[in-house]
Design a protein around this motif. Structure first.
Motif, PDB file in Angstrom:
ATOM      1  N   ILE A  58      43.042  70.909  81.415  1.00  0.00           N
ATOM      2  CA  ILE A  58      42.269  70.524  82.606  1.00  0.00           C
ATOM      3  C   ILE A  58      41.106  71.480  82.803  1.00  0.00           C
ATOM      4  O   ILE A  58      39.974  71.065  83.087  1.00  0.00           O
ATOM      5  N   ARG A  59      41.345  72.766  82.653  1.00  0.00           N
ATOM      6  CA  ARG A  59      40.276  73.759  82.823  1.00  0.00           C
ATOM      7  C   ARG A  59      39.178  73.545  81.783  1.00  0.00           C
ATOM      8  O   ARG A  59      37.987  73.646  82.089  1.00  0.00           O
ATOM      9  N   TYR A  60      39.604  73.249  80.549  1.00  0.00           N
ATOM     10  CA  TYR A  60      38.646  73.054  79.460  1.00  0.00           C
ATOM     11  C   TYR A  60      37.817  71.788  79.677  1.00  0.00           C
ATOM     12  O   TYR A  60      36.588  71.803  79.642  1.00  0.00           O
ATOM     13  N   GLY A  61      38.485  70.664  79.903  1.00  0.00           N
ATOM     14  CA  GLY A  61      37.785  69.400  80.052  1.00  0.00           C
ATOM     15  C   GLY A  61      36.874  69.342  81.260  1.00  0.00           C
ATOM     16  O   GLY A  61      35.819  68.694  81.226  1.00  0.00           O
ATOM     17  N   PHE A  62      37.260  70.030  82.327  1.00  0.00           N
ATOM     18  CA  PHE A  62      36.456  69.994  83.547  1.00  0.00           C
ATOM     19  C   PHE A  62      35.083  70.620  83.330  1.00  0.00           C
ATOM     20  O   PHE A  62      34.101  70.235  83.986  1.00  0.00           O
ATOM     21  N   ALA A  63      34.982  71.569  82.408  1.00  0.00           N
ATOM     22  CA  ALA A  63      33.694  72.223  82.142  1.00  0.00           C
ATOM     23  C   ALA A  63      32.646  71.209  81.710  1.00  0.00           C
ATOM     24  O   ALA A  63      31.461  71.355  82.040  1.00  0.00           O
ATOM     25  N   TYR A  64      33.058  70.185  80.988  1.00  0.00           N
ATOM     26  CA  TYR A  64      32.114  69.132  80.575  1.00  0.00           C
ATOM     27  C   TYR A  64      31.685  68.313  81.793  1.00  0.00           C
ATOM     28  O   TYR A  64      30.516  67.962  81.941  1.00  0.00           O
ATOM     29  N   GLY A  65      32.632  68.010  82.655  1.00  0.00           N
ATOM     30  CA  GLY A  65      32.328  67.193  83.823  1.00  0.00           C
ATOM     31  C   GLY A  65      31.349  67.831  84.785  1.00  0.00           C
ATOM     32  O   GLY A  65      30.593  67.126  85.468  1.00  0.00           O
ATOM     33  N   ILE A  66      31.315  69.162  84.850  1.00  0.00           N
ATOM     34  CA  ILE A  66      30.381  69.830  85.763  1.00  0.00           C
ATOM     35  C   ILE A  66      28.938  69.471  85.409  1.00  0.00           C
ATOM     36  O   ILE A  66      28.104  69.245  86.285  1.00  0.00           O
ATOM     37  N   ALA A  67      28.650  69.391  84.109  1.00  0.00           N
ATOM     38  CA  ALA A  67      27.280  69.095  83.669  1.00  0.00           C
ATOM     39  C   ALA A  67      26.975  67.609  83.616  1.00  0.00           C
ATOM     40  O   ALA A  67      25.809  67.211  83.636  1.00  0.00           O
ATOM     41  N   ASP A  68      28.012  66.782  83.565  1.00  0.00           N
ATOM     42  CA  ASP A  68      27.845  65.349  83.352  1.00  0.00           C
ATOM     43  C   ASP A  68      27.515  64.642  84.665  1.00  0.00           C
ATOM     44  O   ASP A  68      28.366  64.552  85.549  1.00  0.00           O
ATOM     45  N   ASP A  82      36.620  63.894  77.348  1.00  0.00           N
ATOM     46  CA  ASP A  82      35.585  64.926  77.468  1.00  0.00           C
ATOM     47  C   ASP A  82      35.892  66.173  76.643  1.00  0.00           C
ATOM     48  O   ASP A  82      34.968  66.903  76.255  1.00  0.00           O
ATOM     49  N   SER A  83      37.160  66.421  76.362  1.00  0.00           N
ATOM     50  CA  SER A  83      37.503  67.634  75.613  1.00  0.00           C
ATOM     51  C   SER A  83      36.922  67.606  74.210  1.00  0.00           C
ATOM     52  O   SER A  83      36.405  68.616  73.711  1.00  0.00           O
ATOM     53  N   GLY A  84      37.001  66.450  73.541  1.00  0.00           N
ATOM     54  CA  GLY A  84      36.423  66.341  72.204  1.00  0.00           C
ATOM     55  C   GLY A  84      34.916  66.506  72.212  1.00  0.00           C
ATOM     56  O   GLY A  84      34.331  67.073  71.285  1.00  0.00           O
TER      57      GLY A  84
END
Length: 416
Positions: A58-68, A82-84
């Motif tokens: 969750i911590r890893y994937g959320f980093a992508y969502g912040i910019a998206d 989003d993790s991939g």
């Protein structure tokens, strides 16, 4: 009799691993919610040595969502895909030192490691990365920083717990992160690192079944093949030949198929049963020649994927070290390698890496024969390999879907 989600992950990796029952192992589960390190002794007693981090995925994937700018899910939610994408973006930046604002953001993402995070995107509005776009400089830097910091947290906490040299079993969705798998392989802490082809939740049912088998029979190991998925379904009957006619390539004429690939064709491969897990390994694949950068762009357009995402290579196992720096075979496409040849432009990511699959004659005879024929014609036993599926869906497994896909995407042919 029940098997928890945690146990199902552990038993899946244990049951599918090449190590005999009774071999003591270490095990790592890291996924959306679980992040813990274990030992499994010779009698199959499982001990959790440490909880390293709650919710690493969750911590890893959320980093992508912040910019998206399109990401707008509620507290604690992430998009599984989003993790991939973040793994692909991390390659655009070398290891770097965080700037002051990035340090504050990392502190937020990795605060309270033993508490389930409930991130809400609007709470990150003050950071420059917020809705900056997934291909922005801010996004690429954060992808690298988050990837490095998350791995280092696990590495630094696991290293003191390793008392002797044993194999490491990896389970959970983070086991699909090929860069991290390679880091564990290179860490020197373990005699071997095994990641099953279905480390994410697709393997949970297998783990539960293996757990039940062990409880009832005392046998915790499975005799298995990665090509044990669903059989292909011909739902068109006599109509199939005419509808597939414009696309059909004779699978028994391997030389003609290799020649078509050498001329720039993009072909779908359908053979036997589908692969187990999320990686296309030759039975539900799209293949193409690996030499032109324009082929990467065409394949991403066919797959309706972001242009920054790489395409994986598939390689003859005996040629692996000619083209890649892997120290061991990679039959399930789960390790990063550095590419040695500058000619493999379609399968080389921006940082010089590739998520390679290796193929032996015993593993997949049809794919091995195709690679050998392509090598005879081109000098390279390497092809582009990506999954044969509609965007966001599983492998194509019906004739009607195959016809629709080939027509809509403009595939140049199908070998079936």
């Amino acid at each position: 009799m029940t098997s928890s989600h945690e146990r199902s992950h552990l038993l899946c990796a244990y049951a599918l691993s090449p190590h005999p029952q009774g071999q003591p192992c270490y095990a790592l589960i890291w996924e959306g919610r679980i992040g813990a390190f274990y030992e499994i002794d010779g009698g199959m007693a499982i001990t959790r040595l440490a909880e390293i981090m709650v919710a690493p995925g969750i911590r890893y994937g959320f980093a992508y969502g912040i910019a998206d700018p399109t990401f707008s899910l509620g507290p604690g939610q992430v998009c599984l895909g989003d993790s991939g994408k973040l793994m692909a973006l991390a390659a655009y930046e070398n290891a770097t030192t965080p700037e002051s604002e990035e340090e504050r953001l990392l502190d937020r993402l990795f605060a309270d490691l033993h508490v389930m995070p409930s991130f809400l995107k609007s709470d990150f509005r003050q950071f420059s990365i917020f809705n900056s776009g997934v291909e922005s400089v801010h996004s690429k830097r954060l992808a690298r920083l988050v990837s490095d910091q998350l791995f280092e947290i696990f590495y630094e906490r696991i290293k003191p717990l390793v008392r002797d040299q044993r194999p490491l079993l990896i389970a959970g969705g983070c086991g699909l992160n090929c860069e991290w798998n390679r880091r564990w392989l290179d860490a020197g802490l373990f005699t071997d690192v095994f990641v099953p082809p279905c480390p994410n939740d697709t393997g949970s049912a297998i783990g539960s079944a293996a757990d039940a088998q062990w409880q009832l029979t005392g046998n915790a190991k499975l005799d298995w093949s990665v090509y044990c998925g669903q059989a292909f379904i011909d739902d068109l009957g006599y109509k199939a030949e005419s509808l597939l006619g414009p696309f059909r390539k004779r699978a028994d004429n391997v030389g003609a198929v290799a020649a078509a690939l050498g001329s720039g064709a993009v072909l779908g491969l359908v053979a036997g049963r589908a692969e187990m897990g999320p990686r296309a390994l030759g039975n539900r694949s799209i293949v193409a020649a690996p030499f032109q950068r324009s082929m990467l762009d065409r394949l991403n357009a066919i797959k309706k994927r972001e242009s920054f995402r790489p395409i994986a290579p598939v390689c003859l196992e005996e040629d692996m070290q000619v083209h890649f720096d892997l120290p061991c075979p990679s039959p399930y496409m789960l390790h990063f390698a550095q590419v040695k040849s500058p000619l493999l432009r379609a399968t080389t990511h921006v940082d010089g890496s590739a998520r390679v699959q290796t193929v032996s004659a015993g593993q997949n005879p049809g794919l091995y024969e195709l690679l050998s024929s392509f090598k005879a014609a081109s000098g390279f036993g390497v092809l582009c390999n990506t999954s044969l599926n509609f965007n966001g869906a599983g492998f194509i497994n019906r004739t009607s879907d195959l016809v629709t896909y080939a027509t809509e995407t403009g595939l140049d042919g199908i070998c079936h």
